[in-house]
Design an enzyme around this catalytic site. Structure first.
Site, PDB file in Angstrom:
ATOM      1  N   HIS A 126       6.881  -6.449   0.344  1.00 13.40           N
ATOM      2  CA  HIS A 126       6.671  -7.339  -0.800  1.00 13.40           C
ATOM      3  C   HIS A 126       8.032  -7.717  -1.361  1.00 13.40           C
ATOM      4  O   HIS A 126       8.764  -6.875  -1.869  1.00 13.40           O
ATOM      5  CB  HIS A 126       5.817  -6.622  -1.858  1.00 13.40           C
ATOM      6  CG  HIS A 126       5.659  -7.400  -3.134  1.00 13.40           C
ATOM      7  ND1 HIS A 126       5.056  -6.863  -4.251  1.00 13.40           N
ATOM      8  CD2 HIS A 126       6.016  -8.662  -3.488  1.00 13.40           C
ATOM      9  CE1 HIS A 126       5.053  -7.754  -5.219  1.00 13.40           C
ATOM     10  NE2 HIS A 126       5.641  -8.852  -4.788  1.00 13.40           N
ATOM     11  N   MET A 180      -2.499  -4.788 -10.177  1.00 15.80           N
ATOM     12  CA  MET A 180      -3.133  -3.854  -9.250  1.00 15.80           C
ATOM     13  C   MET A 180      -3.408  -2.562  -9.991  1.00 15.80           C
ATOM     14  O   MET A 180      -2.859  -2.311 -11.069  1.00 15.80           O
ATOM     15  CB  MET A 180      -2.242  -3.578  -8.038  1.00 15.80           C
ATOM     16  CG  MET A 180      -2.004  -4.761  -7.130  1.00 15.80           C
ATOM     17  SD  MET A 180      -1.041  -4.299  -5.658  1.00 15.80           S
ATOM     18  CE  MET A 180      -0.895  -5.901  -4.854  1.00 15.80           C
ATOM     19  N   HIS A 227       0.537   3.041  -8.785  1.00 10.71           N
ATOM     20  CA  HIS A 227       1.018   1.669  -8.587  1.00 10.71           C
ATOM     21  C   HIS A 227       0.232   0.672  -9.433  1.00 10.71           C
ATOM     22  O   HIS A 227      -0.978   0.507  -9.265  1.00 10.71           O
ATOM     23  CB  HIS A 227       0.904   1.277  -7.116  1.00 10.71           C
ATOM     24  CG  HIS A 227       1.434  -0.102  -6.819  1.00 10.71           C
ATOM     25  ND1 HIS A 227       2.775  -0.399  -6.861  1.00 10.71           N
ATOM     26  CD2 HIS A 227       0.803  -1.253  -6.505  1.00 10.71           C
ATOM     27  CE1 HIS A 227       2.948  -1.684  -6.561  1.00 10.71           C
ATOM     28  NE2 HIS A 227       1.767  -2.215  -6.347  1.00 10.71           N
ATOM     29  N   HIS A 244       1.378  -3.330 -11.622  1.00 11.75           N
ATOM     30  CA  HIS A 244       2.469  -4.287 -11.775  1.00 11.75           C
ATOM     31  C   HIS A 244       2.957  -4.281 -13.222  1.00 11.75           C
ATOM     32  O   HIS A 244       2.822  -3.287 -13.936  1.00 11.75           O
ATOM     33  CB  HIS A 244       2.021  -5.660 -11.289  1.00 11.75           C
ATOM     34  CG  HIS A 244       1.953  -5.770  -9.795  1.00 11.75           C
ATOM     35  ND1 HIS A 244       1.621  -6.915  -9.116  1.00 11.75           N
ATOM     36  CD2 HIS A 244       2.175  -4.845  -8.830  1.00 11.75           C
ATOM     37  CE1 HIS A 244       1.646  -6.701  -7.806  1.00 11.75           C
ATOM     38  NE2 HIS A 244       1.977  -5.453  -7.609  1.00 11.75           N
ATOM     39  N   TYR A 286       4.772 -11.804   0.846  1.00 14.41           N
ATOM     40  CA  TYR A 286       4.364 -10.627   1.611  1.00 14.41           C
ATOM     41  C   TYR A 286       4.698 -10.910   3.069  1.00 14.41           C
ATOM     42  O   TYR A 286       4.163 -11.828   3.673  1.00 14.41           O
ATOM     43  CB  TYR A 286       2.874 -10.342   1.413  1.00 14.41           C
ATOM     44  CG  TYR A 286       2.597  -9.637   0.109  1.00 14.41           C
ATOM     45  CD1 TYR A 286       2.360  -8.269   0.077  1.00 14.41           C
ATOM     46  CD2 TYR A 286       2.629 -10.329  -1.089  1.00 14.41           C
ATOM     47  CE1 TYR A 286       2.140  -7.611  -1.118  1.00 14.41           C
ATOM     48  CE2 TYR A 286       2.414  -9.683  -2.293  1.00 14.41           C
ATOM     49  CZ  TYR A 286       2.170  -8.328  -2.306  1.00 14.41           C
ATOM     50  OH  TYR A 286       1.975  -7.682  -3.490  1.00 14.41           O
ATOM     51  N   HIS A 291      10.347  -5.154  -3.474  1.00 14.54           N
ATOM     52  CA  HIS A 291       9.476  -4.508  -4.459  1.00 14.54           C
ATOM     53  C   HIS A 291       8.743  -3.304  -3.880  1.00 14.54           C
ATOM     54  O   HIS A 291       8.722  -2.233  -4.464  1.00 14.54           O
ATOM     55  CB  HIS A 291       8.454  -5.504  -4.997  1.00 14.54           C
ATOM     56  CG  HIS A 291       7.439  -4.896  -5.901  1.00 14.54           C
ATOM     57  ND1 HIS A 291       6.219  -4.437  -5.455  1.00 14.54           N
ATOM     58  CD2 HIS A 291       7.478  -4.636  -7.219  1.00 14.54           C
ATOM     59  CE1 HIS A 291       5.553  -3.931  -6.476  1.00 14.54           C
ATOM     60  NE2 HIS A 291       6.284  -4.039  -7.550  1.00 14.54           N
ATOM     61  N   HIS A 292       8.121  -3.465  -2.730  1.00  6.68           N
ATOM     62  CA  HIS A 292       7.520  -2.298  -2.071  1.00  6.68           C
ATOM     63  C   HIS A 292       7.378  -2.543  -0.582  1.00  6.68           C
ATOM     64  O   HIS A 292       7.418  -3.685  -0.107  1.00  6.68           O
ATOM     65  CB  HIS A 292       6.174  -1.913  -2.717  1.00  6.68           C
ATOM     66  CG  HIS A 292       5.012  -2.802  -2.385  1.00  6.68           C
ATOM     67  ND1 HIS A 292       4.283  -3.470  -3.331  1.00  6.68           N
ATOM     68  CD2 HIS A 292       4.422  -3.121  -1.203  1.00  6.68           C
ATOM     69  CE1 HIS A 292       3.309  -4.160  -2.763  1.00  6.68           C
ATOM     70  NE2 HIS A 292       3.372  -3.955  -1.469  1.00  6.68           N
TER      71      HIS A 292
END
Length: 631
Positions: free
Chosen positions: A313, A477, A392, A394, A208, A242-243
């Site tokens: 991420h 998440m 959202h 995973h 992160y 990823h985001h």
């Protein structure tokens, strides 16, 4: 009658050219195979066009899993005489799909141009052919596609040659969740790029990365309005980014601008702690450009927070050390005030190692809620209009639903039932690799006193270790990011299990956790993530244990945390304690256009005030320390 329909639909047709510009939505499914489409909300119909580099047959289908079995498929071609054909089919196995008795995919046009086959066709969202058609909904569908360079022998629909292993594929799309008619750009449009600058992604599985920015001086001086957000992903890095989440922050100063590094360890805590505050925008893998609806825009500057923190991420499973990235988001903004200022509301389950998902579960559900007391405190009297949403989870997430509840006639002794309304978004086929923002075809009003409950479903049958909540891709998440107007002072609603309550998990602990394992769990709670995983893995996760664990969370003591837009300290938070999630008196019932069924109103269904269905619905875990650093 059905036989006659079949014969008519299989007749060849010399049809007009296909105008691909009439389809506002498109996706390249594979090099040489592009899908174009548009949909009509009033008519509940959808039009498709495929443009494929072949002079043979082409196929397109809607699949529940990405494979052929139980897929709704069309196969079409244009022969050497310029005649176009299309068959509505249904696949029961890995073999040539049979032709449907009821032909509900209707050929509109077809041609061959410069070695490409172009076919246009349409169908209703719901055909009422429940045996051989799949409904088209506002959710993720696995589009399957195939082609062969030869037409069927003699134009015979039963003589379709096999496509081979190379000429096929699958792609996740939300066919009804896109922006078909984006508003025109204002004349004074400017852009603001929020990106990292040639950073080397660390050679670890999950990173992160936090970067601090300051708004331009002219934006600080006068309020401006974001009308569009466009992802900018460095070429070649799509698999690694990823985001991206961008937060507004008023606790920074100019000395923090330019800080860029791993969020915990390489930037100051002041920068890292901005995460979890007011979310300006976000993007996740699979997402594309996002437009605000006409008359709606997100406000920035003009006396508001001056600083932004971008959290990126990175997923680097191969632990490469040679990936250089400059990804981020590019915002288009104007000084022209919209009719409505937009906001983003985050709902879900707090992100922490205490979010526990057992291994070996075909379906395990967790929940997070924006409680009716919280909406009563923060929502405007006329409510908010939800126009878009991002779900959202995973890798273990397989389905996500954002439920909507309303308490009827709260001051009435006649009927004070809790009714479940149509969900804000229901995605039973969630795909981790396709997290596009869903633009709701019909915006939804949520009133003060309503409650919103996010349900996340996980499948862990392929895992032999307990999954914990957390930031890594293999962690989990359960979050939803709602875009709405008019803007209000609430940023986030998070549910946290009340582990200090003596009744917390009492049935599960009594029936399925031996004393030595209970001791290990208590010790692990202060030893860290690895110890927690090991302790949870000591449990015999039988189906009975999984059911008991889920039930205790659904019905156990909870805390809903209401987090305002700008949080200075914990005194700004609202804590709502309750015993589990209240089950609605009336679950949602949709009208059925095929049978003509129309649901009765809720009070009629339950017979007034007396017949209350008891129960609860959900749950999860977490430590409040994680609330202020969400991800």
């Amino acid at each position: 009658m059905n036989t006659l329909i079949l014969c008519v639909c299989l007749l060849p047709a010399a049809l007009a050219a296909v105008d691909l510009s009439s389809y506002p939505l498109s996706q390249e499914l594979r090099d040489g195979y592009t899908l174009h489409w548009s949909f009509n909300v009033e008519e509940q119909s959808i039009r498709f066009a495929v443009n494929v580099s072949t002079t043979g047959w082409v196929g397109l289908g809607l699949s529940p899993t990405g494979g052929m079995p139980n897929s709704d498929i069309v196969i079409g071609w244009v022969n050497n005489e310029g005649q176009a054909f299309l068959n509505d089919r249904f696949a029961t196995a890995q073999s040539l799909p049979t032709v449907d008795v009821s032909q509900d995919w209707i050929l509109e046009a077809g041609e061959q141009v410069d070695g490409f086959t172009v076919l246009a066709f349409r169908r209703d969202w719901v055909t009422c052919d429940t045996a051989q058609d799949r409904d088209i909904r506002v959710d993720t569908v696995r589009v399957i596609f195939s082609w062969n360079d030869a037409d069927p022998v003699g134009d015979d629909p039963n003589q379709v040659m096999y496509h081979g292993n190379q000429n096929r594929g699958t792609f996740s799309l939300n066919l009804l969740g896109g922006q078909q008619d984006p508003p025109p750009d204002p004349a004074d449009l400017q852009t603001l790029s929020i990106t990292v600058s040639n950073i080397t992604i660390p050679a670890v599985g999950t990173t992160y990365w936090c970067t601090a920015f300051e708004l331009p001086a002219e934006v600080q001086a006068q309020k401006h309005y974001i009308t569009k957000g466009t992802p900018f992903i460095t070429e070649g890095n799509v698999a690694n980014v990823h985001h991206i989440l961008i937060y507004e922050c008023d606790t920074l100063n100019s000395t923090h601008v330019g800080e860029s590094g791993v969020c915990r360890g390489e930037v100051s805590d002041t920068v890292a702690d901005c995460r979890g505050t007011s979310l300006l925008s976000g993007w996740a893998v699979g997402g594309t450009e996002f437009y605000y609806p006409s008359g709606v825009a997100y406000p920035i500057g003009g006396g508001g927070p001056r600083f932004l923190v971008m959290e990126t991420h990175y997923d680097n499973p191969q632990m490469r050390s040679d990936i250089v990235d400059s990804s981020g988001l590019v915002f288009s903004y104007t000084s022209t005030a919209p009719t409505f200022e937009a906001g983003i509301l985050q709902i879900g389950y707090t992100v922490s190692p205490n979010h526990v998902i057992p291994p070996g579960a075909s379906i395990f559900n967790t929940f997070g809620e924006c409680n009716e007391k919280c909406t009563s405190m923060y929502f405007p009297s006329t409510g908010i209009t939800v126009f878009s949403n991002v779900l959202h989870t995973h890798l273990a997430g397989v389905g996500v639903t954002l439920h909507h509840y309303r308490r009827l006639d709260q001051d009435s002794s006649t009927c004070s039932a809790l009714e479940e309304l149509a969900p804000i978004e229901d995605n039973p086929s969630y795909d981790f690799n396709y997290q596009q923002s869903t633009l709701l075809p019909n915006p939804i009003t949520v009133l003060p006193g309503d409650s919103l409950r996010l349900e996340c479903s996980y499948n862990t049958e392929n895992r032999n270790s307990t999954t914990l909540g957390g930031p890594a891709t293999m962690d989990e998440m359960c979050l939803s990011f709602i875009s709405y107007y008019p803007r209000m002072g609430l940023a986030s609603c998070i549910s946290v299990p009340n582990s200090n309550d003596p009744t917390f998990l009492q049935n599960f602990l009594r029936d399925h956790v031996p004393p030595n394992v209970l001791l290990a769990l208590l010790q692990a709670s202060i030893q860290g993530r690895s110890a927690l995983t090991n302790a949870w893995n000591m449990i015999n996760w039988s189906s009975d244990a999984i059911d008991s664990f889920e039930s205790d969370y659904l019905n156990g003591p909870l805390i809903d945390v209401c987090i305002p837009v700008l949080v200075q300290d914990s005194t700004d938070l609202q804590f709502i304690r309750h015993e589990g999630f209240e089950e609605p008196n009336c679950t949602y019932q949709a009208a059925d256009q095929c049978t003509g069924f129309m649901p009765m109103d809720c009070c009629s269904r339950i017979g007034g005030a007396g017949e209350i269905i008891s129960g609860s619905l959900v749950l999860v875990i977490l430590c409040l320390a994680a609330v202020l650093s969400m991800f």
